[in-house]
Design a protein around this motif. Structure first.
Motif, PDB file in Angstrom:
ATOM      1  N   GLY A  11       0.810  -1.208   0.000  1.00  0.00           N
ATOM      2  CA  GLY A  11       0.000   0.000   0.000  1.00  0.00           C
ATOM      3  C   GLY A  11       0.845   1.260   0.000  1.00  0.00           C
ATOM      4  N   ALA A  12       1.882   1.292   0.844  1.00  0.00           N
ATOM      5  CA  ALA A  12       2.748   2.476   0.914  1.00  0.00           C
ATOM      6  C   ALA A  12       3.461   2.698  -0.419  1.00  0.00           C
ATOM      7  CB  ALA A  12       3.767   2.302   2.036  1.00  0.00           C
ATOM      8  N   ILE A  35       3.180   6.050  -2.800  1.00  0.00           N
ATOM      9  CA  ILE A  35       4.365   6.835  -3.159  1.00  0.00           C
ATOM     10  C   ILE A  35       4.516   6.917  -4.676  1.00  0.00           C
ATOM     11  CG2 ILE A  35       6.889   6.862  -3.064  1.00  0.00           C
ATOM     12  CD1 ILE A  35       6.664   5.769  -0.211  1.00  0.00           C
ATOM     13  N   LEU A  36       4.274   5.809  -5.373  1.00  0.00           N
ATOM     14  CA  LEU A  36       4.342   5.827  -6.836  1.00  0.00           C
ATOM     15  C   LEU A  36       3.310   6.785  -7.423  1.00  0.00           C
ATOM     16  CD1 LEU A  36       4.907   2.065  -7.721  1.00  0.00           C
ATOM     17  CD2 LEU A  36       6.412   3.967  -8.331  1.00  0.00           C
ATOM     18  N   ALA A  37       2.091   6.770  -6.895  1.00  0.00           N
ATOM     19  CA  ALA A  37       1.045   7.658  -7.398  1.00  0.00           C
ATOM     20  C   ALA A  37       1.413   9.124  -7.191  1.00  0.00           C
ATOM     21  CB  ALA A  37      -0.278   7.337  -6.697  1.00  0.00           C
ATOM     22  N   LYS A  91      22.537  12.015  -5.752  1.00  0.00           N
ATOM     23  CA  LYS A  91      22.373  11.977  -7.204  1.00  0.00           C
ATOM     24  C   LYS A  91      20.911  12.045  -7.640  1.00  0.00           C
ATOM     25  CE  LYS A  91      24.877   8.954  -9.381  1.00  0.00           C
ATOM     26  NZ  LYS A  91      25.500   7.667  -9.785  1.00  0.00           N
ATOM     27  N   TYR A  92      20.010  11.526  -6.811  1.00  0.00           N
ATOM     28  CA  TYR A  92      18.603  11.413  -7.202  1.00  0.00           C
ATOM     29  C   TYR A  92      17.710  12.038  -6.134  1.00  0.00           C
ATOM     30  CZ  TYR A  92      20.868   7.738  -9.954  1.00  0.00           C
ATOM     31  OH  TYR A  92      21.723   7.038 -10.774  1.00  0.00           O
ATOM     32  N   PRO A  93      16.588  12.632  -6.539  1.00  0.00           N
ATOM     33  CA  PRO A  93      15.681  13.227  -5.544  1.00  0.00           C
ATOM     34  C   PRO A  93      15.034  12.168  -4.670  1.00  0.00           C
ATOM     35  CG  PRO A  93      14.698  13.280  -7.730  1.00  0.00           C
ATOM     36  CD  PRO A  93      16.131  12.840  -7.915  1.00  0.00           C
ATOM     37  N   ALA A  94      14.716  12.553  -3.444  1.00  0.00           N
ATOM     38  CA  ALA A  94      14.146  11.623  -2.479  1.00  0.00           C
ATOM     39  C   ALA A  94      12.878  10.939  -2.979  1.00  0.00           C
ATOM     40  CB  ALA A  94      13.879  12.345  -1.156  1.00  0.00           C
ATOM     41  N   PRO A  95      11.932  11.652  -3.627  1.00  0.00           N
ATOM     42  CA  PRO A  95      10.722  10.953  -4.088  1.00  0.00           C
ATOM     43  C   PRO A  95      11.029   9.824  -5.071  1.00  0.00           C
ATOM     44  CG  PRO A  95      10.367  13.320  -4.103  1.00  0.00           C
ATOM     45  CD  PRO A  95      11.828  13.117  -3.854  1.00  0.00           C
ATOM     46  N   ALA A  96      12.007  10.042  -5.952  1.00  0.00           N
ATOM     47  CA  ALA A  96      12.365   8.999  -6.918  1.00  0.00           C
ATOM     48  C   ALA A  96      12.982   7.794  -6.219  1.00  0.00           C
ATOM     49  CB  ALA A  96      13.332   9.559  -7.961  1.00  0.00           C
TER      50      ALA A  96
END
Length: 296
Positions: A42-43, A47-49, A174-179
């Motif tokens: 579910g989490a 997060i993907l959405a 290198k990458y943003p936290a959401p990604a």
């Protein structure tokens, strides 16, 4: 930004404390693997959405294996050990053992040269951990013949959390936290699902009552997606130990909610422990907080 990161970590840990109580409630109705899988599935979907419309999930090929491995470690092994622990110890004692994570993170990140150990960081971690011991009092130190199992499981979870806190920063540069969250959390859910299939026992899905499903939904949302995102975002913007020290808020919120929902009473010590914990977090983050106040 580091001051905001400290605040995000504190909020994440407060939500994490409530997740301890929800986990202890739900695990009485189902098995740990089913519970962990549902929480992280579910989490991960939430997060993907949130992430896909705003960020490109574009990673260098060489970074994918270690990121997936970190996700599987933090979001499958950690929660599994966490949940197994709460089958043997109270929410308060489990949270007390987990509060060792800041010290483990500080020592590991210093050894790997991810940050420098300072008197402020070390004393802040020690003060916050001492505050937890005071807050939980005898309840946090109670034990029986099964306690050692719960302590061992939770210490393993704390060690895994320390590894994730330290090593994830390499990729958060290198990458943003959401990604990163959108990759690692679903990776953890997939790892748990594979393990669940290997057992051949899917009966845990049918044993949950409406109240149990309510706890699962909470673990997916506030106790899952919000908690994980805030923690990873904090790791992106400050050092591992300054984020990890906020985990000491976890037992305070867990103790309060356990007293209300699980009949695990905590006395007057809670207020004293809360003050000591907040002071410990402030001391560990003193340099960044001082800069934030100076700019205000």
């Amino acid at each position: 930004m580091q001051a905001w990161a400290a605040l995000a970590a504190a909020l994440s840990s407060t939500l994490g404390g409530s997740a301890i109580v929800a986990t202890r409630f739900a695990v009485q109705e189902t098995d740990p693997l089913t519970l962990v899988f549902l929480r992280f599935l579910g989490a991960g979907l939430i997060i993907l959405a949130f992430t896909l419309p705003r960020y490109r999930l574009s990673f260098e090929r060489r970074d994918l294996p270690p990121l997936v491995a970190l996700g599987a470690l933090q979001f499958s092994a950690f929660p599994l050990l966490f949940t197994l622990s709460l089958q043997h110890v109270s929410a308060a004692r489990g949270a007390l053992v987990l509060s060792l994570q800041p010290l483990l993170t500080l020592f590991l990140s210093t050894a790997l040269r991810r940050e420098q150990m300072t008197f402020a960081k070390l004393s802040g971690c020690l003060l916050a951990s001492a505050g937890i011991a005071v807050a939980l009092g005898e309840r946090g130190f109670s034990h029986d013949e099964e306690t050692w199992k719960g302590d061992l499981y939770m210490f393993g979870a704390a060690a895994i959390g320390s590894i994730y806190n330290t090593l994830s920063g390499v990729f958060l540069r290198k990458y943003p936290a959401p990604a990163v969250a959108a990759l690692t959390v679903p990776a953890g859910a997939l790892a748990v699902f594979i393990l669940l299939l290997s057992t051949g026992d899917l009966s845990g899905f049918g044993r949950l009552s409406p109240a149990g499903w309510s706890a699962i939904v909470y673990l997916m949302t506030f106790g899952g997606a919000a908690t994980f995102f805030l923690w990873i975002w904090a790791l992106e913007h400050t050092t591992p130990s300054r984020v990890s020290v906020a985990v000491t808020l976890n037992p305070v919120s867990a103790a309060f909610l356990a007293a209300v929902l699980l009949n695990e009473p905590i006395g007057w010590r809670l207020a004293v422990g809360l003050v000591a914990t907040i002071l410990g977090i402030a001391v560990a983050n003193w340099s960044s907080l001082r800069r934030a106040f100076a700019r205000a």
